[in-house]
Design a protein around this motif. Structure first.
Motif, PDB file in Angstrom:
ATOM      1  N   LEU A 179     -18.191  -2.872  -1.228  1.00 41.14           N
ATOM      2  CA  LEU A 179     -17.474  -1.539  -1.111  1.00 41.14           C
ATOM      3  C   LEU A 179     -16.679  -1.392  -2.124  1.00 41.14           C
ATOM      4  CD1 LEU A 179     -17.364   1.217  -0.011  1.00 41.14           C
ATOM      5  CD2 LEU A 179     -16.081   0.259   1.754  1.00 41.14           C
ATOM      6  N   GLY A 180     -15.759  -2.514  -2.229  1.00 38.40           N
ATOM      7  CA  GLY A 180     -14.624  -2.559  -3.123  1.00 38.40           C
ATOM      8  C   GLY A 180     -14.949  -2.564  -4.501  1.00 38.40           C
ATOM      9  N   GLU A 234     -15.622   0.805  -9.637  1.00 39.44           N
ATOM     10  CA  GLU A 234     -16.221   1.426 -10.369  1.00 39.44           C
ATOM     11  C   GLU A 234     -16.296   2.820 -10.513  1.00 39.44           C
ATOM     12  OE1 GLU A 234     -20.364  -0.175  -9.564  1.00 39.44           O
ATOM     13  OE2 GLU A 234     -19.774  -2.075 -10.600  1.00 39.44           O
ATOM     14  N   LYS A 235     -16.375   3.616  -9.097  1.00 38.65           N
ATOM     15  CA  LYS A 235     -16.272   4.951  -9.130  1.00 38.65           C
ATOM     16  C   LYS A 235     -14.703   5.411  -9.535  1.00 38.65           C
ATOM     17  CE  LYS A 235     -16.064   8.551  -5.429  1.00 38.65           C
ATOM     18  NZ  LYS A 235     -16.350   8.758  -3.929  1.00 38.65           N
ATOM     19  N   THR A 236     -13.677   4.432  -9.495  1.00 42.65           N
ATOM     20  CA  THR A 236     -12.245   4.822  -9.813  1.00 42.65           C
ATOM     21  C   THR A 236     -12.363   4.941 -11.449  1.00 42.65           C
ATOM     22  OG1 THR A 236     -11.373   4.126  -7.935  1.00 42.65           O
ATOM     23  CG2 THR A 236      -9.952   4.379  -9.909  1.00 42.65           C
ATOM     24  N   GLU A 237     -13.064   4.025 -12.064  1.00 46.03           N
ATOM     25  CA  GLU A 237     -13.125   3.820 -13.474  1.00 46.03           C
ATOM     26  C   GLU A 237     -13.891   4.985 -14.092  1.00 46.03           C
ATOM     27  OE1 GLU A 237     -11.318   2.057 -15.403  1.00 46.03           O
ATOM     28  OE2 GLU A 237     -10.854   0.177 -14.073  1.00 46.03           O
ATOM     29  N   LYS A 266       0.737  -1.248  -0.076  1.00 44.36           N
ATOM     30  CA  LYS A 266       0.111   0.045   0.187  1.00 44.36           C
ATOM     31  C   LYS A 266       0.821   1.099   0.037  1.00 44.36           C
ATOM     32  CE  LYS A 266      -3.923   1.871   2.398  1.00 44.36           C
ATOM     33  NZ  LYS A 266      -4.916   1.570   3.624  1.00 44.36           N
ATOM     34  N   ALA A 267       1.925   1.419   0.963  1.00 46.73           N
ATOM     35  CA  ALA A 267       3.040   2.386   0.856  1.00 46.73           C
ATOM     36  C   ALA A 267       3.598   2.572  -0.569  1.00 46.73           C
ATOM     37  CB  ALA A 267       3.903   2.207   2.081  1.00 46.73           C
ATOM     38  N   CYS A 309      -6.826   7.009  -4.944  1.00 51.71           N
ATOM     39  CA  CYS A 309      -5.658   6.246  -3.779  1.00 51.71           C
ATOM     40  C   CYS A 309      -6.566   5.267  -2.931  1.00 51.71           C
ATOM     41  CB  CYS A 309      -5.291   7.578  -3.192  1.00 51.71           C
ATOM     42  SG  CYS A 309      -6.854   8.258  -1.988  1.00 51.71           S
ATOM     43  N   TRP A 310      -7.610   4.880  -3.061  1.00 50.07           N
ATOM     44  CA  TRP A 310      -8.156   3.790  -2.284  1.00 50.07           C
ATOM     45  C   TRP A 310      -7.486   2.638  -2.589  1.00 50.07           C
ATOM     46  CZ3 TRP A 310     -10.337  -0.691  -4.402  1.00 50.07           C
ATOM     47  CH2 TRP A 310     -10.570  -0.511  -5.730  1.00 50.07           C
ATOM     48  N   TYR A 311      -7.271   1.784  -1.761  1.00 48.20           N
ATOM     49  CA  TYR A 311      -6.704   0.402  -1.605  1.00 48.20           C
ATOM     50  C   TYR A 311      -7.680  -0.475  -2.438  1.00 48.20           C
ATOM     51  CZ  TYR A 311      -2.966  -3.162  -1.269  1.00 48.20           C
ATOM     52  OH  TYR A 311      -2.094  -4.122  -1.177  1.00 48.20           O
ATOM     53  N   PRO A 312      -7.284  -1.270  -3.348  1.00 46.17           N
ATOM     54  CA  PRO A 312      -8.146  -2.196  -4.118  1.00 46.17           C
ATOM     55  C   PRO A 312      -8.486  -3.386  -3.349  1.00 46.17           C
ATOM     56  CG  PRO A 312      -6.284  -2.018  -5.361  1.00 46.17           C
ATOM     57  CD  PRO A 312      -5.952  -1.193  -4.072  1.00 46.17           C
TER      58      PRO A 312
END
Length: 148
Positions: free
Chosen positions: A113-114, A119-122, A86-87, A104-107
């Motif tokens: 929720l993931g 989907e929000k990232t795309e 993650k870092a 920046c969310w970790y997949p």
């Protein structure tokens, strides 16, 4: 009509009121009333899913998921601890200018929720536009030349 029904099912709008075509103002009011009875959280989830489905019709190339697989050289499997991966991912995102929401969310794409975050990232990746995505790809490529 079949596409509309499929789309409504993907949005989890399964009640018959949503599948009827609104031919009168009364049916429009009934539909709006049913939608307004949904919780705010449910309506936001439906709206986010609808944006993602719209992006899926003509997705950007590459998708953010594919972009990350291609340019981020540190794979999860290479780390014994998730925090270390993650870092490294955070360093890479900062270097290419994407260290902000939703990138920046970790997949964690195995949870509801993931999946919603992915989907929000795309959608956000698509909204950047072609020129911005190409500039970010160039930064990512340069970062890989320096750090590999």
């Amino acid at each position: 009509m079949r596409k509309r029904s499929t789309w409504l099912r993907e949005l989890s709008l399964l009640e018959p009121v949503y599948h009827a075509l609104c031919s009168t103002s009364e049916s429009q009011v009934t539909l709006e009333s049913a939608y307004n009875k949904l919780t705010v959280v449910k309506r936001r989830a439906i709206e986010a899913k609808a944006k993602f489905l719209k992006v899926k019709l003509k997705p950007p190339k590459p998708l953010f998921k594919d972009f990350e697989e291609q340019y981020f050289v540190h794979k999860k499997e290479d780390f014994s601890r998730k925090d270390n991966h993650k870092a490294k991912r955070g360093e890479w995102l900062r270097a290419i200018g994407l260290d902000d929401e939703p990138f920046c969310w970790y997949p964690y794409n195995t949870t509801e929720l993931g999946i919603a975050q992915e989907e929000k990232t795309e959608v956000a990746w698509n909204d950047l536009g072609l020129a911005a995505r190409q500039a970010i790809e160039a930064k990512a490529s340069e970062f890989n030349k320096v750090h590999t």
